[in-house]
Design a protein around this motif. Sequence first.
Motif: not given
Length: 188
Positions: A41, A58, A88, A92, A94, A109
């Motif tokens: 990201d 993440t 992404l 942002g 996903v 996000p």
Amino acid sequence: GNRGDSVINGFALDASGNAVPVVTLSGPKTTLATPSGLALDAAGRLHVADGQANAVDTFAAGASGNVAPVSVLTGDQTNLTDPSAVALDAAGDVYVADLPADTITVYAPTASGNTAPVRTIAGAATELSAPDALTVTAAGDLWVANGQTNALTEYAPTASGDATPIGVIAGDATDLDTPDGLTQDPAG
């Protein structure tokens, strides 16, 4: 990631030959089972589609070693059954390809834990068939590589439900054969 392995290695851009990874994520704290799709990201966090774990992990920017993810998206409400790829968009959000379910799920996000997607693309009209890779353009269009039908499908930025693709690349002239990777050039 190494498909079928619980290790993620990162190499320097100028790496060549028998290069040593500059970043390695491995060990029980990572919770990685079968990482297959990776995306960075804007803050440098690494998002990992982790198939057998039914999760998107993440990791903090620059994470390396036996470190825990900063967040894990997993649980019944996520609708993840074997995520194969992650991407992404500019905001942002996903996007996760779920290969056996023939779905694309989209999460906010900040989504973490057992969080439902904000949108799901699924159904016969979508033409999704073993989605194994995806990318989102600067304009927000979603492109998906479909391994079972040897096709690339494109969806509008707000696509949801049983959405019909706005573009399809398929046929003998394409020479596509079980596509499992997808990216775009910087010009879009």
